[in-house]
Design an enzyme around this catalytic site. Structure first.
Site, PDB file in Angstrom:
ATOM      1  N   CYS A 133       2.428  -6.550   9.966  1.00 36.24           N
ATOM      2  CA  CYS A 133       2.227  -5.516   8.935  1.00 36.24           C
ATOM      3  C   CYS A 133       3.623  -5.081   8.521  1.00 36.24           C
ATOM      4  O   CYS A 133       4.483  -4.828   9.378  1.00 36.24           O
ATOM      5  CB  CYS A 133       1.443  -4.345   9.506  1.00 36.24           C
ATOM      6  SG  CYS A 133       1.432  -2.888   8.429  1.00 36.24           S
TER       7      CYS A 133
ATOM      8  N   CYS B 139       2.597  -7.432   1.677  1.00 34.16           N
ATOM      9  CA  CYS B 139       1.570  -6.659   2.375  1.00 34.16           C
ATOM     10  C   CYS B 139       0.635  -7.698   2.981  1.00 34.16           C
ATOM     11  O   CYS B 139      -0.025  -8.449   2.238  1.00 34.16           O
ATOM     12  CB  CYS B 139       0.820  -5.760   1.397  1.00 34.16           C
ATOM     13  SG  CYS B 139      -0.585  -4.924   2.174  1.00 34.16           S
TER      14      CYS B 139
ATOM     15  N   SER C 275       0.827  -1.213   0.000  1.00 37.52           N
ATOM     16  CA  SER C 275       0.000   0.000   0.000  1.00 37.52           C
ATOM     17  C   SER C 275       0.862   1.263   0.000  1.00 37.52           C
ATOM     18  O   SER C 275       0.376   2.334  -0.346  1.00 37.52           O
ATOM     19  CB  SER C 275      -0.886   0.010   1.239  1.00 37.52           C
ATOM     20  OG  SER C 275      -0.068   0.045   2.400  1.00 37.52           O
TER      21      SER C 275
HETATM   22  N1  DGL Z   1       1.879  -2.817   4.943  1.00 36.41           N
HETATM   23  C1  DGL Z   1       0.600  -3.393   4.882  1.00 36.41           C
HETATM   24  C2  DGL Z   1       0.485  -4.704   5.615  1.00 36.41           C
HETATM   25  O1  DGL Z   1       1.445  -5.413   5.701  1.00 36.41           O
HETATM   26  C3  DGL Z   1      -0.624  -2.503   4.842  1.00 36.41           C
HETATM   27  C4  DGL Z   1      -0.698  -1.304   5.717  1.00 36.41           C
HETATM   28  C5  DGL Z   1      -1.900  -0.425   5.350  1.00 36.41           C
HETATM   29  O2  DGL Z   1      -1.908   0.123   4.250  1.00 36.41           O
HETATM   30  O3  DGL Z   1      -2.851  -0.312   6.170  1.00 36.41           O
HETATM   31  O4  DGL Z   1      -0.550  -5.079   6.062  1.00 36.41           O
END
Ligand code: DGL
Length: 272
Positions: free
Chosen positions: A189, A78, A16
């Site tokens: 995340c 992600c 994202s």
């Molecule tokens: N970096 C992402 C993940 O691993 C998403 C973070 C987001 O855009 O809320 O979930």
């Protein structure tokens, strides 16, 4: 379509925003010669608060972009996008290796003594059936303390990852999870490894902090080897940075997070 031999084609990687750069570092360590295309879907960040439908729509658009670039594989570092969309992507592109990411529940279950595991992730990941299934499979006897941290994502997007501000940002969530008895923290995340120092300072040296960036890099390397697509040249590979948001902002924050100068392009309008 290019007529490049398979091994010389690029690898598409997206998140994202800048979170997936924490995994890009691991991918670069294992795949030193490859051409990488990193897309930060910053026009749509944060994914964690969006509907599954919206995340799947972005996943389809971005993989279509990667296909237009003739990639040999795609990585989705992600957790939120993997949970929402990886099955759809694999159905749409059955011949393209697509590697996702999942929170480190399995190693956490091996490490915990209190049988309480703290998981910092997005609201979307924690609410997903894929995450529930992972917990049931890998840690059926543990209690999982779910800690959504949407403000952490936004802080990392701004490049705010260290110092007193970062420590103040992470303190309430870390304290809350430890107060529940967690003795292992899972960073579910990809934005959060950039806050690792601040999290560790608050949690203390005895609390393991787990992430899965290198597991993604290893899996990507394995699938490329299996299909004879691993690139073996001596020359170091290049990385192209692309965003659906502001390219100057991506260049600034990515340079800071990676510690090397980065320039960024805008994602073509058809995929925005
Ligand atoms: N970096 C992402 C993940 O691993 C998403 C973070 C987001 O855009 O809320 O979930």
């Amino acid at each position: 379509m290019s007529d490049l031999p398979l091994a010389r084609r690029p690898i598409g990687i997206y998140d994202s925003g800048v979170g997936g750069l924490s995994v890009l570092r691991d991918i670069r360590t294992r795949l030193a010669a490859d051409t990488l295309i990193y897309v930060a879907d910053a026009g749509y960040v944060p994914y964690g608060e969006k509907s599954r439908h919206a995340i799947v729509a972005r996943a389809i658009a971005l993989t279509d972009f990667f296909v237009s670039q003739d990639v040999k594989a795609i990585a989705v570092p992600c957790n939120t996008a993997t949970a929402a969309a990886i099955n759809v992507l694999r159905e749409r592109h059955p011949d393209l290796p697509i590697v996702g990411i999942e929170p480190a529940i399995k190693p956490a279950a091996k490490l915990t003594r209190s049988q309480v595991i703290g998981v910092m992730a997005t609201t979307g990941t924690l609410a997903s059936p894929r995450f529930r299934a992972l917990v049931q499979r890998e840690a059926p006897h543990a209690r999982i303390v779910l800690q959504p941290c949407p403000s952490w994502v936004l802080a990392v997007e701004q490049g705010m990852v260290s110092g007193a501000q970062a420590e103040a940002l992470v303190a309430p969530a870390v304290d809350a999870v430890l107060a529940e008895g967690a003795d292992v923290l899972v960073l579910g995340c990809t934005h959060f490894p950039f806050l690792r120092e601040a999290i560790a300072a608050r949690a203390g040296a005895d609390v393991p902090i787990l992430e899965t960036g290198d597991a993604v890099a290893r899996q990507l390397q394995r699938v490329l080897q299996e299909c004879g697509a691993e690139r073996q040249d001596d020359a170091p590979g290049t990385t192209r940075f692309v965003t659906s948001g502001d390219p100057d902002a991506l260049a600034r924050v990515a340079s800071r997070l990676l510690g090397v100068p980065v320039t960024a392009d805008v994602l073509p309008a058809a995929y925005r």
